[in-house]
Design a protein around this motif. Sequence first.
Motif, PDB file in Angstrom:
ATOM      1  N   LEU A 130       0.834  -1.203   0.000  1.00 39.77           N
ATOM      2  CA  LEU A 130       0.000   0.000   0.000  1.00 39.77           C
ATOM      3  C   LEU A 130       0.872   1.257   0.000  1.00 39.77           C
ATOM      4  O   LEU A 130       0.561   2.252  -0.684  1.00 39.77           O
ATOM      5  CB  LEU A 130      -0.934  -0.002   1.212  1.00 39.77           C
ATOM      6  N   THR A 131       1.954   1.205   0.761  1.00 35.02           N
ATOM      7  CA  THR A 131       2.889   2.340   0.761  1.00 35.02           C
ATOM      8  C   THR A 131       3.525   2.516  -0.620  1.00 35.02           C
ATOM      9  O   THR A 131       3.648   3.650  -1.137  1.00 35.02           O
ATOM     10  CB  THR A 131       3.984   2.108   1.818  1.00 35.02           C
ATOM     11  N   ASP A 132       3.919   1.388  -1.232  1.00 34.63           N
ATOM     12  CA  ASP A 132       4.525   1.449  -2.569  1.00 34.63           C
ATOM     13  C   ASP A 132       3.522   1.998  -3.594  1.00 34.63           C
ATOM     14  O   ASP A 132       3.894   2.794  -4.485  1.00 34.63           O
ATOM     15  CB  ASP A 132       4.994   0.061  -3.007  1.00 34.63           C
ATOM     16  N   TYR A 133       2.284   1.584  -3.492  1.00 32.52           N
ATOM     17  CA  TYR A 133       1.261   2.030  -4.442  1.00 32.52           C
ATOM     18  C   TYR A 133       1.044   3.538  -4.340  1.00 32.52           C
ATOM     19  O   TYR A 133       0.954   4.245  -5.365  1.00 32.52           O
ATOM     20  CB  TYR A 133      -0.037   1.279  -4.188  1.00 32.52           C
ATOM     21  N   GLU A 134       0.973   4.031  -3.125  1.00 29.49           N
ATOM     22  CA  GLU A 134       0.804   5.474  -2.943  1.00 29.49           C
ATOM     23  C   GLU A 134       2.014   6.239  -3.488  1.00 29.49           C
ATOM     24  O   GLU A 134       1.874   7.341  -4.057  1.00 29.49           O
ATOM     25  CB  GLU A 134       0.604   5.789  -1.460  1.00 29.49           C
ATOM     26  N   TYR A 142      11.258  10.328 -14.083  1.00 30.74           N
ATOM     27  CA  TYR A 142      11.520   8.942 -14.457  1.00 30.74           C
ATOM     28  C   TYR A 142      12.260   8.181 -13.367  1.00 30.74           C
ATOM     29  O   TYR A 142      11.868   7.067 -12.998  1.00 30.74           O
ATOM     30  CB  TYR A 142      12.333   8.908 -15.758  1.00 30.74           C
ATOM     31  N   SER A 143      13.328   8.739 -12.839  1.00 33.40           N
ATOM     32  CA  SER A 143      14.171   8.016 -11.890  1.00 33.40           C
ATOM     33  C   SER A 143      13.402   7.624 -10.634  1.00 33.40           C
ATOM     34  O   SER A 143      13.434   6.467 -10.197  1.00 33.40           O
ATOM     35  CB  SER A 143      15.383   8.868 -11.520  1.00 33.40           C
ATOM     36  N   ALA A 144      12.686   8.598 -10.045  1.00 36.84           N
ATOM     37  CA  ALA A 144      11.949   8.324  -8.806  1.00 36.84           C
ATOM     38  C   ALA A 144      10.827   7.321  -9.051  1.00 36.84           C
ATOM     39  O   ALA A 144      10.630   6.362  -8.273  1.00 36.84           O
ATOM     40  CB  ALA A 144      11.399   9.624  -8.240  1.00 36.84           C
ATOM     41  N   CYS A 145      10.072   7.522 -10.165  1.00 41.12           N
ATOM     42  CA  CYS A 145       8.949   6.617 -10.439  1.00 41.12           C
ATOM     43  C   CYS A 145       9.437   5.212 -10.787  1.00 41.12           C
ATOM     44  O   CYS A 145       8.795   4.218 -10.425  1.00 41.12           O
ATOM     45  CB  CYS A 145       8.118   7.188 -11.595  1.00 41.12           C
ATOM     46  N   ARG A 146      10.581   5.137 -11.487  1.00 40.49           N
ATOM     47  CA  ARG A 146      11.121   3.809 -11.837  1.00 40.49           C
ATOM     48  C   ARG A 146      11.543   3.055 -10.577  1.00 40.49           C
ATOM     49  O   ARG A 146      11.281   1.858 -10.447  1.00 40.49           O
ATOM     50  CB  ARG A 146      12.323   3.999 -12.766  1.00 40.49           C
ATOM     51  N   THR A 147      12.156   3.745  -9.629  1.00 44.65           N
ATOM     52  CA  THR A 147      12.591   3.107  -8.378  1.00 44.65           C
ATOM     53  C   THR A 147      11.391   2.642  -7.561  1.00 44.65           C
ATOM     54  O   THR A 147      11.369   1.523  -7.027  1.00 44.65           O
ATOM     55  CB  THR A 147      13.435   4.086  -7.549  1.00 44.65           C
ATOM     56  N   VAL A 148      10.384   3.500  -7.480  1.00 46.20           N
ATOM     57  CA  VAL A 148       9.191   3.153  -6.700  1.00 46.20           C
ATOM     58  C   VAL A 148       8.459   1.972  -7.337  1.00 46.20           C
ATOM     59  O   VAL A 148       7.989   1.054  -6.642  1.00 46.20           O
ATOM     60  CB  VAL A 148       8.265   4.377  -6.588  1.00 46.20           C
ATOM     61  N   ALA A 149       8.346   1.973  -8.685  1.00 40.19           N
ATOM     62  CA  ALA A 149       7.648   0.895  -9.381  1.00 40.19           C
ATOM     63  C   ALA A 149       8.364  -0.440  -9.175  1.00 40.19           C
ATOM     64  O   ALA A 149       7.722  -1.493  -9.009  1.00 40.19           O
ATOM     65  CB  ALA A 149       7.538   1.223 -10.867  1.00 40.19           C
ATOM     66  N   GLU A 192       4.206  -4.056 -16.712  1.00 43.82           N
ATOM     67  CA  GLU A 192       3.906  -3.318 -17.941  1.00 43.82           C
ATOM     68  C   GLU A 192       4.218  -1.833 -17.764  1.00 43.82           C
ATOM     69  O   GLU A 192       4.719  -1.171 -18.688  1.00 43.82           O
ATOM     70  CB  GLU A 192       2.443  -3.512 -18.322  1.00 43.82           C
ATOM     71  N   LEU A 193       3.951  -1.299 -16.571  1.00 45.21           N
ATOM     72  CA  LEU A 193       4.268   0.097 -16.270  1.00 45.21           C
ATOM     73  C   LEU A 193       5.772   0.332 -16.340  1.00 45.21           C
ATOM     74  O   LEU A 193       6.236   1.342 -16.920  1.00 45.21           O
ATOM     75  CB  LEU A 193       3.737   0.455 -14.885  1.00 45.21           C
ATOM     76  N   ILE A 194       6.560  -0.570 -15.798  1.00 45.51           N
ATOM     77  CA  ILE A 194       8.018  -0.438 -15.807  1.00 45.51           C
ATOM     78  C   ILE A 194       8.547  -0.517 -17.250  1.00 45.51           C
ATOM     79  O   ILE A 194       9.439   0.261 -17.659  1.00 45.51           O
ATOM     80  CB  ILE A 194       8.660  -1.533 -14.926  1.00 45.51           C
ATOM     81  N   THR A 195       7.989  -1.451 -18.020  1.00 48.32           N
ATOM     82  CA  THR A 195       8.410  -1.585 -19.421  1.00 48.32           C
ATOM     83  C   THR A 195       8.117  -0.300 -20.196  1.00 48.32           C
ATOM     84  O   THR A 195       8.934   0.167 -21.014  1.00 48.32           O
ATOM     85  CB  THR A 195       7.692  -2.774 -20.071  1.00 48.32           C
ATOM     86  N   GLY A 196       6.943   0.277 -19.949  1.00 47.47           N
ATOM     87  CA  GLY A 196       6.585   1.533 -20.623  1.00 47.47           C
ATOM     88  C   GLY A 196       7.535   2.656 -20.239  1.00 47.47           C
ATOM     89  O   GLY A 196       7.933   3.466 -21.092  1.00 47.47           O
ATOM     90  N   MET A 197       7.916   2.738 -18.962  1.00 47.01           N
ATOM     91  CA  MET A 197       8.838   3.786 -18.528  1.00 47.01           C
ATOM     92  C   MET A 197      10.224   3.570 -19.133  1.00 47.01           C
ATOM     93  O   MET A 197      10.901   4.533 -19.533  1.00 47.01           O
ATOM     94  CB  MET A 197       8.925   3.822 -16.997  1.00 47.01           C
ATOM     95  N   ASP A 198      10.669   2.311 -19.195  1.00 49.85           N
ATOM     96  CA  ASP A 198      11.996   2.028 -19.746  1.00 49.85           C
ATOM     97  C   ASP A 198      12.058   2.352 -21.250  1.00 49.85           C
ATOM     98  O   ASP A 198      13.109   2.762 -21.771  1.00 49.85           O
ATOM     99  CB  ASP A 198      12.366   0.564 -19.520  1.00 49.85           C
ATOM    100  N   ASN A 199      10.945   2.152 -21.945  1.00 48.73           N
ATOM    101  CA  ASN A 199      10.919   2.353 -23.397  1.00 48.73           C
ATOM    102  C   ASN A 199      10.311   3.709 -23.776  1.00 48.73           C
ATOM    103  O   ASN A 199      10.192   4.004 -24.977  1.00 48.73           O
ATOM    104  CB  ASN A 199      10.132   1.238 -24.084  1.00 48.73           C
ATOM    105  N   GLY A 200       9.903   4.469 -22.794  1.00 46.95           N
ATOM    106  CA  GLY A 200       9.287   5.757 -23.098  1.00 46.95           C
ATOM    107  C   GLY A 200       7.963   5.588 -23.802  1.00 46.95           C
ATOM    108  O   GLY A 200       7.538   6.464 -24.570  1.00 46.95           O
TER     109      GLY A 200
END
Length: 231
Positions: A130-134, A142-149, A192-200
């Motif tokens: 739940l903490t990770d989701y928030e 990109y960097s912060a969202c990629r780490t959290v994801a 899928e979210l991580i893949t989208g962030m990695d590939n833009g």
Amino acid sequence: MAISPEIDGIVVLPIPDPPVEAGNGHLEELAPATESPAAETPVAPPRRRRPAWVVPAAIASVGLIASGTLGYFFYTTLQQRDSLHTQLVATKGTLTSTQGQLTAAQADAASRKVTADYVAVYVTDEGKILTDYENTIACSGYSACRTVAQQFATDMQAFQADRKAANVPSSLSASDSSLGDALSAAIAGDQELITGMDNGDVSKIDEGGTKVDAAMLNMAKAETALGTGLK
């Protein structure tokens, strides 16, 4: 006629026995001899004959007393054994009931422990995701969202592994199954979210985010069912 009148007048005196010399040198007079009376022979009284019925009657009386005493002790012993048997039966019934209660209590305690262990795993792991989701919702860049994801995916996979390893109470099996499905869907959406962030790829980011949101909603429903099962 006497020879002389003087002789006729003479009286013969008895001559006493001479004194006997005692052991201490003195003389002591002898006691006059006395005649001992003749010993009388005791005469036994005549014996009375015992009636012929006395001995058999005495034996019969002794036998009657003995048989009566033995009969009383036998009766008393039987009464005591019957009483002990009744108490034993009652005690066995009580012990059986007590053993049943103990078995039920042990089963209840074991069931409660299983439930408590499962809930402990659920609360700990759910708090993390739940903490990770928030954090995935609140992140920017990109960097912060990629780490959290990535942390979100790691914690969800750990939750899934803990859930499968846990001894799930029978009353919570349905909600646990729903929780497993929600976790699987959330993990897939986060990947899928991580893949989208990695590939833009914005479409994959949006699609992955939407799947994660739906999975978290299903997880909330599973939690509601879990709470109902715990009541």
